[in-house]
Write a protein that holds these residues in place. Structure first.
Motif, PDB file in Angstrom:
ATOM      1  N   SER A   1       0.846  -1.186   0.000  1.00  0.00           N
ATOM      2  CA  SER A   1       0.000   0.000   0.000  1.00  0.00           C
ATOM      3  C   SER A   1       0.883   1.236   0.000  1.00  0.00           C
ATOM      4  CB  SER A   1      -0.910  -0.001   1.239  1.00  0.00           C
ATOM      5  OG  SER A   1      -1.645   1.198   1.315  1.00  0.00           O
ATOM      6  N   LEU A   2       0.479   2.285  -0.719  1.00  0.00           N
ATOM      7  CA  LEU A   2       1.262   3.513  -0.808  1.00  0.00           C
ATOM      8  C   LEU A   2       0.339   4.719  -0.728  1.00  0.00           C
ATOM      9  CD1 LEU A   2       3.935   5.064  -1.372  1.00  0.00           C
ATOM     10  CD2 LEU A   2       3.421   4.836  -3.823  1.00  0.00           C
ATOM     11  N   LYS A   3       0.613   5.601   0.229  1.00  0.00           N
ATOM     12  CA  LYS A   3      -0.099   6.865   0.366  1.00  0.00           C
ATOM     13  C   LYS A   3       0.814   7.981  -0.124  1.00  0.00           C
ATOM     14  CE  LYS A   3      -3.860   5.541   2.707  1.00  0.00           C
ATOM     15  NZ  LYS A   3      -5.235   5.807   2.271  1.00  0.00           N
ATOM     16  N   VAL A   4       0.261   8.915  -0.895  1.00  0.00           N
ATOM     17  CA  VAL A   4       1.056   9.993  -1.488  1.00  0.00           C
ATOM     18  C   VAL A   4       0.490  11.342  -1.056  1.00  0.00           C
ATOM     19  CG1 VAL A   4       1.944  11.003  -3.621  1.00  0.00           C
ATOM     20  CG2 VAL A   4       1.532   8.532  -3.485  1.00  0.00           C
ATOM     21  N   LEU A   5       1.368  12.221  -0.580  1.00  0.00           N
ATOM     22  CA  LEU A   5       0.995  13.591  -0.212  1.00  0.00           C
ATOM     23  C   LEU A   5       1.708  14.563  -1.139  1.00  0.00           C
ATOM     24  CD1 LEU A   5      -0.279  15.662   1.819  1.00  0.00           C
ATOM     25  CD2 LEU A   5       1.879  15.509   3.095  1.00  0.00           C
ATOM     26  N   VAL A   6       0.950  15.364  -1.884  1.00  0.00           N
ATOM     27  CA  VAL A   6       1.513  16.389  -2.763  1.00  0.00           C
ATOM     28  C   VAL A   6       1.343  17.735  -2.079  1.00  0.00           C
ATOM     29  CG1 VAL A   6       1.462  17.441  -5.056  1.00  0.00           C
ATOM     30  CG2 VAL A   6       0.826  15.038  -4.781  1.00  0.00           C
ATOM     31  N   THR A   7       2.429  18.455  -1.885  1.00  0.00           N
ATOM     32  CA  THR A   7       2.356  19.686  -1.104  1.00  0.00           C
ATOM     33  C   THR A   7       3.425  20.682  -1.539  1.00  0.00           C
ATOM     34  OG1 THR A   7       2.301  20.549   1.166  1.00  0.00           O
ATOM     35  CG2 THR A   7       3.869  18.775   0.708  1.00  0.00           C
ATOM     36  N   THR A   8       3.370  21.847  -0.931  1.00  0.00           N
ATOM     37  CA  THR A   8       4.360  22.896  -1.158  1.00  0.00           C
ATOM     38  C   THR A   8       5.294  22.955   0.050  1.00  0.00           C
ATOM     39  OG1 THR A   8       2.908  24.533  -0.145  1.00  0.00           O
ATOM     40  CG2 THR A   8       2.709  24.228  -2.524  1.00  0.00           C
ATOM     41  N   ASP A   9       6.111  23.994   0.134  1.00  0.00           N
ATOM     42  CA  ASP A   9       7.028  24.135   1.261  1.00  0.00           C
ATOM     43  C   ASP A   9       6.315  24.341   2.587  1.00  0.00           C
ATOM     44  OD1 ASP A   9       9.528  23.688   0.273  1.00  0.00           O
ATOM     45  OD2 ASP A   9       9.816  25.733  -0.412  1.00  0.00           O
ATOM     46  N   LEU A  10       4.999  24.542   2.540  1.00  0.00           N
ATOM     47  CA  LEU A  10       4.232  24.668   3.776  1.00  0.00           C
ATOM     48  C   LEU A  10       4.492  23.490   4.704  1.00  0.00           C
ATOM     49  CD1 LEU A  10       1.869  26.111   5.359  1.00  0.00           C
ATOM     50  CD2 LEU A  10       0.341  24.515   4.192  1.00  0.00           C
ATOM     51  N   MET A  11       4.630  22.297   4.138  1.00  0.00           N
ATOM     52  CA  MET A  11       4.845  21.099   4.939  1.00  0.00           C
ATOM     53  C   MET A  11       6.317  20.694   5.028  1.00  0.00           C
ATOM     54  SD  MET A  11       1.978  20.079   6.201  1.00  0.00           S
ATOM     55  CE  MET A  11       1.664  21.824   6.490  1.00  0.00           C
ATOM     56  N   ALA A  12       7.211  21.541   4.514  1.00  0.00           N
ATOM     57  CA  ALA A  12       8.637  21.191   4.518  1.00  0.00           C
ATOM     58  C   ALA A  12       9.362  21.763   5.722  1.00  0.00           C
ATOM     59  CB  ALA A  12       9.308  21.704   3.239  1.00  0.00           C
ATOM     60  N   ARG A  13       8.673  22.575   6.504  1.00  0.00           N
ATOM     61  CA  ARG A  13       9.344  23.266   7.599  1.00  0.00           C
ATOM     62  C   ARG A  13       8.975  22.661   8.954  1.00  0.00           C
ATOM     63  NH1 ARG A  13      11.890  27.922   5.619  1.00  0.00           N
ATOM     64  NH2 ARG A  13      11.995  27.610   3.368  1.00  0.00           N
ATOM     65  N   GLY A  14       9.909  21.904   9.519  1.00  0.00           N
ATOM     66  CA  GLY A  14       9.784  21.483  10.903  1.00  0.00           C
ATOM     67  C   GLY A  14       8.996  20.228  11.176  1.00  0.00           C
ATOM     68  N   LEU A  15       8.065  19.850  10.303  1.00  0.00           N
ATOM     69  CA  LEU A  15       7.228  18.693  10.609  1.00  0.00           C
ATOM     70  C   LEU A  15       8.040  17.405  10.591  1.00  0.00           C
ATOM     71  CD1 LEU A  15       3.794  19.259   8.843  1.00  0.00           C
ATOM     72  CD2 LEU A  15       4.289  19.251  11.275  1.00  0.00           C
ATOM     73  N   ASN A  16       7.819  16.590  11.587  1.00  0.00           N
ATOM     74  CA  ASN A  16       8.536  15.319  11.704  1.00  0.00           C
ATOM     75  C   ASN A  16       7.707  14.219  11.055  1.00  0.00           C
ATOM     76  OD1 ASN A  16      10.274  13.279  12.397  1.00  0.00           O
ATOM     77  ND2 ASN A  16       9.661  13.197  14.539  1.00  0.00           N
ATOM     78  N   PHE A  17       7.952  13.966   9.774  1.00  0.00           N
ATOM     79  CA  PHE A  17       7.267  12.897   9.069  1.00  0.00           C
ATOM     80  C   PHE A  17       7.892  11.571   9.511  1.00  0.00           C
ATOM     81  CE2 PHE A  17       6.391  16.404   6.059  1.00  0.00           C
ATOM     82  CZ  PHE A  17       5.014  16.273   5.985  1.00  0.00           C
ATOM     83  N   HIS A  18       7.191  10.827  10.343  1.00  0.00           N
ATOM     84  CA  HIS A  18       7.733   9.595  10.919  1.00  0.00           C
ATOM     85  C   HIS A  18       7.954   8.528   9.855  1.00  0.00           C
ATOM     86  CE1 HIS A  18       8.116   9.734  15.285  1.00  0.00           C
ATOM     87  NE2 HIS A  18       7.127  10.601  15.294  1.00  0.00           N
ATOM     88  N   GLY A  19       9.197   8.159   9.662  1.00  0.00           N
ATOM     89  CA  GLY A  19       9.504   7.017   8.818  1.00  0.00           C
ATOM     90  C   GLY A  19       9.170   7.192   7.349  1.00  0.00           C
TER      91      GLY A  19
END
Length: 552
Positions: free
Chosen positions: A476-494
């Motif tokens: 299974s694969l989940k895909v998130l398409v985003t801008t730099d809004l989500m590139a700052r500081g968020l800890n994407f686990h694994g």
């Protein structure tokens, strides 16, 4: 024929995922056929990439500094500054060697063990080691932690290096030392309606993330933690502050709003007890668009002893702003600042080559298909983050991936409400879900079993496939398409895979986007899609990563 072509291209990328991006036809270069899906070259062999442009000072190149981009980027950190940290790291490698209260050390080691995907859950908590930035910050600030004069520090370390724990060590140690070492002062404030420390962040997503770590630590130490987000009412704040707030996580806007409502009487008194203030993602909070609000929020804490600015990067503009407003600050950095971790496998795919013929969407869809079928992360749901430069493109990419290529995809931009953003990123900031826990067949596809056969006169391998029974392996694969809004500081686990659909325009963007994977010394892959217009300084990134050069 289109279905066969799609399958062949995906198989080729799948092989590339395992063997690296050096992919050639067996025929001599002079006889290669330039058209058709069976004969193509994915260009990532660094020998064929143009040499990076010698922008800026040539001496920077000699120092191992690589200039990325055509305009304003990251500040060059002096060797003397990082050398001090390097010397400290040679001497200290254990929490036991750090000058912090034993109960604070034990609590933070427990939190690290629960949050880190890199650690064995059965491992003794006391054996957990601090990261370099945690050592450097603790060692530096501990010397003058209880001094009464204002102390201003900037903390900067590579993404995923444990900066939250790094600033929580002195913060929590300070709060507990006030209780233990100055009992007379503590008796005067312990039952008062005050806020003792504040952590400021730019977004409500980060409020939630930082609060999770803070609340765990506070609970183990008998401290009261409070988050003030978009769902928190002023009544909630008043009820919490009556019982004393030891650590509050919020945004600058929320602090300033307390002075605009009648329900909160004398907010200046509530904040007069704030002694420790941290600005997380400080380069964002001190950006031109945030600066006035952030600076005003800081000024509401008249009796602060410690002011810490924490960031994964030091942009040139941020450095100039800090020089102007806080010229006496001390800086704490790590030797790996502004470097992309060598644990990250950085790959380029040129969309201008056959069979893509300029279609970045075809490249993207086939990378995702290959990631889905590459056999990694067995037994767990895979997640992938795709970055675009413009928010208008995020929805377009999502719709094409969904409708044309059948990928399970969502898009996220600043136009979404805070509630929508929190809901969309939920799966990506938590540890991967075991496939056996997924009930919907719509999210799990059957893994196909391949039998390799090479096409005549080619090194392209076409797989004969057959489905595996439902009781066997699934993916299974989940895909998130985003801008730099989500590139700052968020800890994407694994998150093991990040795709740069658009080439980042600055070194700042590159560091933050690539930093969503390979966190806490874990491995990861970053795929950057290039074309004929891509500059040489972007095409050289795989070599820069391997040679461990600093970006500027």
């Amino acid at each position: 024929m289109d279905g066969l072509r799609y399958r062949l291209n995906a198989v080729a990328i799948n092989r590339i995922l395992r063997q690296g991006f050096r992919y050639y036809s067996r025929k001599p270069a002079s006889k290669r056929v330039s058209n058709g899906p069976a004969r193509f070259k994915l260009q990532n062999d660094i020998r064929n990439v143009q040499k990076p442009a010698k922008t800026g000072n040539a001496k920077a190149q000699d120092r191992g500094v690589f200039h990325y981009g055509s305009f304003g980027g990251l500040k060059e950190i002096g060797e003397a500054e990082t050398q001090k940290t390097a010397e400290v790291l040679k001497k200290i490698s254990d929490f036991e060697q750090l000058k912090i209260l034993p109960k604070v050390r034990t609590a933070l080691q427990q939190v690290i063990s629960e949050e880190s995907i890199a650690l064995d859950s059965s491992k003794d908590v006391s054996s957990i080691k601090p990261s370099p930035i945690q050592v450097a910050v603790t060692q530096k600030i501990a010397r003058t932690l209880m001094d009464k004069q204002l102390q201003i520090n900037t903390i900067a370390a590579e993404t995923g290096s444990g900066k939250t724990i790094a600033y929580l060590v002195p913060l929590l140690d300070y709060l507990k030392r006030v209780e233990d070492e100055t009992p007379e002062s503590w008796d005067l404030i312990k039952d008062k309606a005050i806020v003792r420390s504040v952590i400021l962040v730019p977004t409500h997503e980060l409020v939630e993330q930082v609060y999770r770590t803070v609340s765990q630590s506070a609970a183990l130490l008998g401290l009261n933690a409070f988050r003030w987000n978009m769902n928190t009412s002023y009544t909630d704040f008043i009820d919490a502050v009556k019982n004393r707030i030891d650590v509050m996580v919020t945004t600058p806007g929320k602090i300033l709003n307390t002075f605009k409502v009648r329900i909160i009487n004398r907010p200046d008194r509530l904040f007069s007890g704030v002694k420790f203030v941290v600005l997380d993602e400080a380069d964002t909070l001190m950006d031109k668009s945030w600066l006035e609000e952030t600076h005003s929020a800081i000024q509401t804490f008249p009796n602060v002893n410690h002011l810490i600015f924490c960031s994964a990067t030091i942009p040139n503009e941020f450095s100039k702003t800090m020089d102007r407003l806080f010229p006496t600050r001390k800086s704490i950095t790590t030797p790996k600042l502004h470097k992309i971790s060598r644990k990250i496998d950085f790959k380029l795919i040129d969309a201008s080559l056959n069979p893509y013929k300029g279609s970045k969407m075809k490249v993207l869809s086939q990378i995702l298909y290959a990631v889905l079928k590459d056999g990694t992360e067995a037994g767990f749901e895979k997640r992938c983050v795709v970055f675009v430069n413009e928010k208008k493109d995020a929805k377009k990419v999502e719709e094409q991936l969904r409708s044309k290529y059948g990928h399970d995809c969502i898009s996220l931009t600043g136009e979404d409400t805070v509630e929508e953003r929190l809901q969309k990123i939920d799966l990506f900031v938590k540890p991967a879900r075991p496939l056996e826990s997924l009930e919907s067949n719509a999210t799990v596809s059957e893994l196909i079993e391949d039998t390799a056969e090479f096409l005549p006169n080619s090194n392209i391998r076409m797989n004969r496939t057959k489905p595996v029974t439902a009781s066997q392996k699934k993916v299974s694969l989940k895909v998130l398409v985003t801008t730099d809004l989500m590139a700052r500081g968020l800890n994407f686990h694994g998150i093991r895979n990040v795709i740069l659909y658009d080439v980042p325009k600055t070194a700042i963007d590159l560091v933050h986007r690539a930093g969503r994977t390979g966190r806490m010394m874990q491995g990861g892959r970053v795929f950057m899609i290039t074309d004929k217009k891509t500059k040489s300084w972007a095409k050289a990134i795989p070599k820069i990563v391997r040679s461990n050069k600093t970006l500027s």
